[in-house]
Scaffold this active site. Structure first.
Site, PDB file in Angstrom:
ATOM      1  N   HIS A   1     -27.659 -11.693 -29.798  1.00 19.42           N
ATOM      2  CA  HIS A   1     -27.170 -10.878 -30.781  1.00 19.42           C
ATOM      3  C   HIS A   1     -27.086 -11.498 -32.352  1.00 19.42           C
ATOM      4  CE1 HIS A   1     -27.688  -7.673 -28.038  1.00 19.42           C
ATOM      5  NE2 HIS A   1     -26.254  -8.155 -27.437  1.00 19.42           N
TER       6      HIS A   1
ATOM      7  N   ASP B   1     -31.075 -10.194 -20.420  1.00 22.52           N
ATOM      8  CA  ASP B   1     -29.524  -9.505 -20.714  1.00 22.52           C
ATOM      9  C   ASP B   1     -30.013  -7.770 -20.711  1.00 22.52           C
ATOM     10  OD1 ASP B   1     -26.611 -10.039 -21.953  1.00 22.52           O
ATOM     11  OD2 ASP B   1     -27.425  -8.130 -22.751  1.00 22.52           O
TER      12      ASP B   1
ATOM     13  N   HIS C   1     -29.039  -6.003 -22.996  1.00 21.51           N
ATOM     14  CA  HIS C   1     -29.066  -5.379 -24.202  1.00 21.51           C
ATOM     15  C   HIS C   1     -30.313  -6.437 -24.814  1.00 21.51           C
ATOM     16  CE1 HIS C   1     -24.632  -5.074 -23.239  1.00 21.51           C
ATOM     17  NE2 HIS C   1     -24.867  -3.714 -23.899  1.00 21.51           N
TER      18      HIS C   1
ATOM     19  N   ASP D   1     -25.116  -8.169 -17.265  1.00 21.66           N
ATOM     20  CA  ASP D   1     -24.836  -6.971 -17.549  1.00 21.66           C
ATOM     21  C   ASP D   1     -25.857  -6.023 -17.125  1.00 21.66           C
ATOM     22  OD1 ASP D   1     -26.244  -8.042 -19.520  1.00 21.66           O
ATOM     23  OD2 ASP D   1     -25.020  -7.394 -21.164  1.00 21.66           O
TER      24      ASP D   1
HETATM   25  N1  Q9C Z   1     -19.622   0.933 -24.620  1.00 23.31           N
HETATM   26  C1  Q9C Z   1     -23.788  -8.870 -25.010  1.00 23.31           C
HETATM   27  O1  Q9C Z   1     -24.052  -8.467 -23.891  1.00 23.31           O
HETATM   28  N2  Q9C Z   1     -20.488  -3.016 -27.207  1.00 23.31           N
HETATM   29  N3  Q9C Z   1     -23.523  -8.347 -25.924  1.00 23.31           N
HETATM   30  C2  Q9C Z   1     -21.013  -1.814 -26.722  1.00 23.31           C
HETATM   31  C3  Q9C Z   1     -20.445   0.037 -25.304  1.00 23.31           C
HETATM   32  C4  Q9C Z   1     -21.197  -4.029 -27.745  1.00 23.31           C
HETATM   33  C5  Q9C Z   1     -23.294  -6.870 -25.835  1.00 23.31           C
HETATM   34  C6  Q9C Z   1     -19.831  -0.926 -26.118  1.00 23.31           C
HETATM   35  C7  Q9C Z   1     -21.946  -4.802 -26.520  1.00 23.31           C
HETATM   36  C8  Q9C Z   1     -22.529  -6.130 -26.921  1.00 23.31           C
HETATM   37  C9  Q9C Z   1     -24.088 -10.327 -25.402  1.00 23.31           C
HETATM   38 ZN    ZN Z   2     -25.679  -7.698 -23.198  1.00 23.63          ZN
END
Ligand code: Q9C
Ligand code: ZN
Length: 318
Positions: free
Chosen positions: A139, A173, A175, A262
Site C-alpha cells: 500500500h 493479498d 487488498h 488475508d
Molecule cells: N476493518 C494489508 O493487508 N484496515 N493492509 C482496514 C477493515 C486497513 C491492509 C480495516 C487494512 C490494511 C497489507
Molecule cells: Zn491485505
C-alpha cells in the site's frame, strides 16, 4: 528454498489504527511473522532461514521520494524522544490512518526492505525465496504511507530485479496493492497483476478498479481483477489461472509475488472463502510459471492459523 527473516520487525508494534474516527486495535502485529516462523521451524525448515544483509538507503530511494524517507526517519526518532510514545499519525505523506509512526517504525520498515532486497539478490542462486518481512509494503506509494505500509518492499525488490530484465508482480493479498500499481503505472518493463476485493466494498477503496490499465508507455501493463466479497475457491482459481496466463504471455525474467494471507476464510479483516489446503494449490499454480520467484509477505491477520496457511503455501512452492 530460502526464507529471509529478521527479528527487528518486533520493535514496530503500533497500538491503534483509526477507522471511521474510532480507535481500533492494530491488526498488523508482530505475532503474525513470529507464528509463521514457528510453524516453519516445527516442520523442519530451520536450516532454510537466513538473516538479511544491509542495503544502502539509495535502494529505497529508487522507488520512494527522499522527503518521504526522511519524514519517516525523523518522525520515528521524534516519537522515540517523547514520553508516552505510543505512535502518532502524521499530517503529511499519508493515505489513511492505518500507518502510525512509532519509535522503531523507520528501523523496522528499513529492515523489511533489507529482507526483500536480500531475497532479490539471492534469486540468482535460488529459484524460490520466501521473504518473511514486516511491516508489509504494497500500500506504500512513492510518497505516501497507508494500510500498515511504509516502504514498498515488493516494489523495491522488483525495481532491483528489473535491471536484469522484465519483472512481473503478482499480488494475491486480499487488498489491492495501490502503492505498487502507482509506482509502476507508466512502466512497460514491470507488469502488475492483482487479485483483490472490489475497491467499491473494500480497502483501499480508491484504487484497484478493472479500468486501471496503466498509462503512457505503461498502458496495458497493469491488470486488476476486483473480486466480490465471499469469493469462493472455485471462482478464485479461475481468475488466478487467467492472471498466470497473462504473466506467461509477458515472458518476464523474474516474478515477485506480493503474498497476503488475508484471503483466508477466517481472516478477521478479509472476506474471501479460501481454506488452508487451497494455498498449496495456489502456490503450485505460481510454481508452474517456472520463473525465478520472490515471495514477499504482505497481509494476513488470523494469528492462530497464519503458520498453517504459510506452511501450506510453502509446500506448494517446493
Ligand atoms: N476493518 C494489508 O493487508 N484496515 N493492509 C482496514 C477493515 C486497513 C491492509 C480495516 C487494512 C490494511 C497489507
Ligand atoms: Zn491485505
Amino acid at each position: 528454498m530460502k526464507i529471509i527473516y529478521s527479528p527487528i520487525h518486533k520493535k514496530h508494534s503500533p497500538k491503534w489504527e483509526i477507522i471511521n474516527g474510532k480507535n481500533v486495535s492494530y491488526a498488523e502485529v508482530p505475532e503474525r511473522i513470529e507464528q509463521i516462523v514457528k510453524e516453519l521451524q516445527k516442520n523442519g525448515m530451520s536450516s532454510c532461514i537466513k538473516a538479511p544483509k544491509r542495503f544502502s538507503e539509495r535502494y529505497i530511494k529508487s522507488v520512494h521520494n527522499q522527503h518521504y524517507i526522511d519524514y519517516i526517519k525523523k518522525g520515528s526518532q521524534k516519537e522515540a524522544k517523547k514520553k508516552g510514545n505510543d505512535g502518532y499519525f502524521t499530517t503529511f505523506f499519508i493515505n489513511d490512518l492505518c500507518a502510525p509512526l512509532t519509535p522503531f517504525t523507520y528501523d523496522a520498515a528499513r529492515e523489511s526492505v533489507n529482507c526483500s532486497l536480500t531475497g532479490a539478490r539471492l534469486l540468482k542462486e535460488e529459484p524460490v525465496i520466501y521473504v518473511l518481512c514486516r511491516p508489509p509494503g504494497h500500500h506504500a506509494e512513492a510518497n505516501r504511507m497507508g494500510g500498515y505500509c511504509y516502504f514498498n518492499n515488493a516494489a523495491i525488490a522488483a525495481e532491483y530485479l528489473s535491471q536484469n530484465g522484465k519483472v512481473a508482480i503478482l499480488d494475491i493479498d486480499f487488498h489491492h496493492g495501490n502503492g505498487t500499481q502507482q509506482i509502476f503505472y507508466e512502466r512497460p518493463d514491470v507488469l502488475y497483476v492483482s487479485l483483490h476485493v472490489d475497491p467499491r466494498v473494500g480497502f483501499p477503496y480508491t484504487a484497484g478498479f478493472a479500468n486501471e490499465k496503466g498509462a503512457n508507455d505503461g498502458k496495458g501493463f497493469n491488470k486488476n481483477f476486483p473480486l466480490p466479497l465471499g469469493t469462493t475457491e472455485a471462482d478464485y482459481e479461475k481468475i488466478l489461472t487467467k492472471a498466470c496466463n497473462l504473466i506467461e504471455e509477458y515472458k518476464p525474467s523474474s516474478l515477485v509475488v506480493s503474498c497476503g494471507f488475508d484471503t483466508y476464510e477466517k481472516d478477521p479483516i478479509g472476506g474471501f472463502k479460501l481454506s488452508i489446503p487451497f494455498y498449496e494449490k495456489m502456490a503450485k499454480a505460481i510454481k508452474g510459471l517456472d520463473l525465478p520467484t520472490l515471495v514477499v509477505q504482505e497481509g494476513g491477520y488470523n494469528i492462530t492459523d497464519l503458520g498453517k496457511i504459510a506452511y501450506s503455501f510453502v509446500k506448494g512452492l517446493n
